[in-house]
Design an enzyme around this catalytic site. Sequence first.
Site, PDB file in Angstrom:
ATOM      1  N   GLU A  93     -13.011 -14.152 -12.300  1.00 55.15           N
ATOM      2  CA  GLU A  93     -12.069 -13.141 -12.797  1.00 55.15           C
ATOM      3  C   GLU A  93     -10.649 -13.420 -12.303  1.00 55.15           C
ATOM      4  O   GLU A  93      -9.742 -12.610 -12.516  1.00 55.15           O
ATOM      5  CB  GLU A  93     -12.503 -11.737 -12.350  1.00 55.15           C
ATOM      6  CG  GLU A  93     -13.527 -11.096 -13.277  1.00 55.15           C
ATOM      7  CD  GLU A  93     -14.849 -11.830 -13.298  1.00 55.15           C
ATOM      8  OE1 GLU A  93     -15.436 -12.031 -12.211  1.00 55.15           O
ATOM      9  OE2 GLU A  93     -15.291 -12.233 -14.383  1.00 55.15           O
ATOM     10  N   THR A 117     -19.747 -16.418  -2.105  1.00 52.35           N
ATOM     11  CA  THR A 117     -20.592 -15.230  -1.939  1.00 52.35           C
ATOM     12  C   THR A 117     -22.074 -15.568  -1.937  1.00 52.35           C
ATOM     13  O   THR A 117     -22.906 -14.716  -1.631  1.00 52.35           O
ATOM     14  CB  THR A 117     -20.315 -14.214  -3.065  1.00 52.35           C
ATOM     15  OG1 THR A 117     -20.569 -14.853  -4.323  1.00 52.35           O
ATOM     16  CG2 THR A 117     -18.874 -13.724  -3.012  1.00 52.35           C
ATOM     17  N   GLU A 132     -25.823  -7.287   0.258  1.00 45.92           N
ATOM     18  CA  GLU A 132     -26.563  -7.999  -0.785  1.00 45.92           C
ATOM     19  C   GLU A 132     -27.372  -9.187  -0.267  1.00 45.92           C
ATOM     20  O   GLU A 132     -28.030  -9.870  -1.036  1.00 45.92           O
ATOM     21  CB  GLU A 132     -25.578  -8.489  -1.855  1.00 45.92           C
ATOM     22  CG  GLU A 132     -24.878  -7.342  -2.588  1.00 45.92           C
ATOM     23  CD  GLU A 132     -24.007  -7.809  -3.748  1.00 45.92           C
ATOM     24  OE1 GLU A 132     -23.795  -9.031  -3.882  1.00 45.92           O
ATOM     25  OE2 GLU A 132     -23.544  -6.939  -4.507  1.00 45.92           O
ATOM     26  N   ASN A 177     -18.773 -17.108 -16.090  1.00 55.00           N
ATOM     27  CA  ASN A 177     -18.029 -16.945 -17.336  1.00 55.00           C
ATOM     28  C   ASN A 177     -16.797 -17.844 -17.421  1.00 55.00           C
ATOM     29  O   ASN A 177     -16.282 -18.333 -16.415  1.00 55.00           O
ATOM     30  CB  ASN A 177     -17.585 -15.485 -17.502  1.00 55.00           C
ATOM     31  CG  ASN A 177     -16.621 -15.040 -16.414  1.00 55.00           C
ATOM     32  OD1 ASN A 177     -17.043 -14.594 -15.366  1.00 55.00           O
ATOM     33  ND2 ASN A 177     -15.317 -15.168 -16.654  1.00 55.00           N
ATOM     34  N   ASP A 214     -18.055 -12.018 -20.913  1.00 55.59           N
ATOM     35  CA  ASP A 214     -18.308 -12.070 -19.474  1.00 55.59           C
ATOM     36  C   ASP A 214     -19.782 -12.338 -19.188  1.00 55.59           C
ATOM     37  O   ASP A 214     -20.370 -11.758 -18.276  1.00 55.59           O
ATOM     38  CB  ASP A 214     -17.859 -10.758 -18.811  1.00 55.59           C
ATOM     39  CG  ASP A 214     -17.690 -10.886 -17.310  1.00 55.59           C
ATOM     40  OD1 ASP A 214     -17.715 -12.012 -16.795  1.00 55.59           O
ATOM     41  OD2 ASP A 214     -17.552  -9.836 -16.646  1.00 55.59           O
TER      42      ASP A 214
END
Lengths: 543, 102
Positions: free
Chosen positions: A189, A171, A77, A255, A298
């Site tokens: 999460e 990240t 990514e 979130n 979310d």
Amino acid sequence: MMKRILVIVVLLSSAAVHAQVSYDRLLRSGAEPHNWLTYSGTYSGHRYSTLTQITPQNVRDLELKWVFQARSLEKFEATPLVIDGVMYTVQPPNDIVAIDAATGRIFWVYSHQPSQLARLCCGRVNRGLAILDNTLFMGTIDGHLVAVDAKSGRLIWDVALARPEAGYSLTLAPLVVKDKVIVGPAGGEYGIRGFLAAFDARTGKQVWRFNTVAGPGERGGETWGGDSWKTGGGSIWVTGSYDPDLNLTYWGIGNAGPDRNGDSRPGDNLYTASVVALDADTGQLKWHYQFSPHDEFDQDATQIAVLADLPWQGKPRKLMLWANRNGFFYVLDRGTGQFLSAKPFVRVTWADGFDEHGRPQRVPGQEPTPKGTIVYPGNQGATNWYNPSYSPRTGLLYVPAWVNYASLFIKRPQTYVEGQYFGGGEGRATDAQGLRTATNNLRTEDEGYGAILALDPLTGEKRWEYKMTDFTDAGILTTASDLLFSGGREGDFYALDARTGALLWKFAAGGQVQSGPMTYAIGGRQYVTVNAGNALYAFGLRQ
Amino acid sequence: MSELEQALVDPAPEVRPQNRTARVVTRDGATITGRLLNHDTFTLLLLDSQEQLRAFDKSDVREMTIIKSNPKTSYRGRLTAPELADLVGYLVTLKGTRSIRP
């Protein structure tokens, strides 16, 4: 004009070889389009290049110049940086690779071996690097920030920010402002308590810290019930933007946790699902705007803040453009945070309007339940972390979108256990194929599709739409020759006419595009790169 | 009620995605129908009724339809309970071969 730009590019390319990347260069990165100095290309988050060698007329002559095959099967990514002929990217999970940007040959590799304790919701991913002077900065999936010499690949310093076993991971590509490196952790999460922190680029010493989940005694702390702030989420996924005139840096916050069950966290849950504007020197909060108060869908606001100076109702204004995961396209005043407008860019059922302060008006019954409630947009959002692009030439904002799909939002009781999933339910696909990546696509348009949307930022109106049959996790690049580059899950990398959306060129890359394209030039030759599958492809015009 | 019995007396209105059918009409008017194996913005792949793997460039086809509806009709009322039990019993004995996984 094109020739003149190319001449400048050639001169700069040869004159600036191995020059240090000063903060002044970062500030003026748009003036050296042969380089790509930050995650978004410039501080304004446009992912727009003034290079014009590749045009709508000759783009069909693009050919593959080289391929870098990552020694990794993780999602690829990262957006590379290119500095004076050298490309720096991250081979997942956390290898910095220095590559000759003309040939794809490797100069050196720095490997960070992340802890096996790292807890990750969505893969061992990394989205890129930052640079200042001769130092590269990388966040790691086990919660470290490392500084590495750009010439030798030698480690300069390594700072542990947070505990990976509790779900904290880095990240994002860091953001360098002045002499500081700014980062924040993912982990929404896993019940983290998110933050943004700035570190001295020379020493790695923390300079300031802003808690994205406000605690007792902090401004916004009253928006969390009980001790829920301790596990409130508020993650950081992508690089912030920066306005040097205002000295404000803008970050989208993830979130609230647990994701789909807000019973344990009564209140708006600041600053989750928000954008915050922080003083770049002190980290002090200047303003915030919350896109999704008390989020239970979310709806991470983990998108790039796009900064544009445009006439708003006839007067010049410093604007922020934001196509949000929650399905609305927002325009804010980036000096004050004032809400100016919001308009859905896909089908939205959870809210049907806004009050004068910009607070969304919730639709009764649109909330997660034990049996599940169908809500648009679905669990992956109307868009997500993959970057939009803004072209000052066309005046359009380009958004990678998931169109016309829903999820069944199911709420479940949730107890916090360190290092374990803290979702409070699930967002289940409502079509049989589901939302996750499949080898083969059997989806029909009525089950949702991926698209590039061209939005008029002043009205929110859709100017054109480029449809794909499958969804997309690809970012967008635009150029001053009115080209748009992107890709998607289908594994094609393609060029569109940025004014019309017409397909001009495509390349079957054989793997999903899960990154944002970028462009650079060496020796007068413009390149366009993208990651697809586990490889990085570099294209240039046929000679 | 077993899955097989349910499929006989109360078939689902739509087939699973891996059992979808695609119908393609080429520019020269030929119609090809088969099991949809994959498609993207530009191409469509299917296993045709002659069990040939076929690939089509979407820009070269006149018409393309993906059929999700279940062609099965219900046997409710057409078979007695013992006949239905016999049929289910027979179908259970059919092992077949492992299907390909699109």
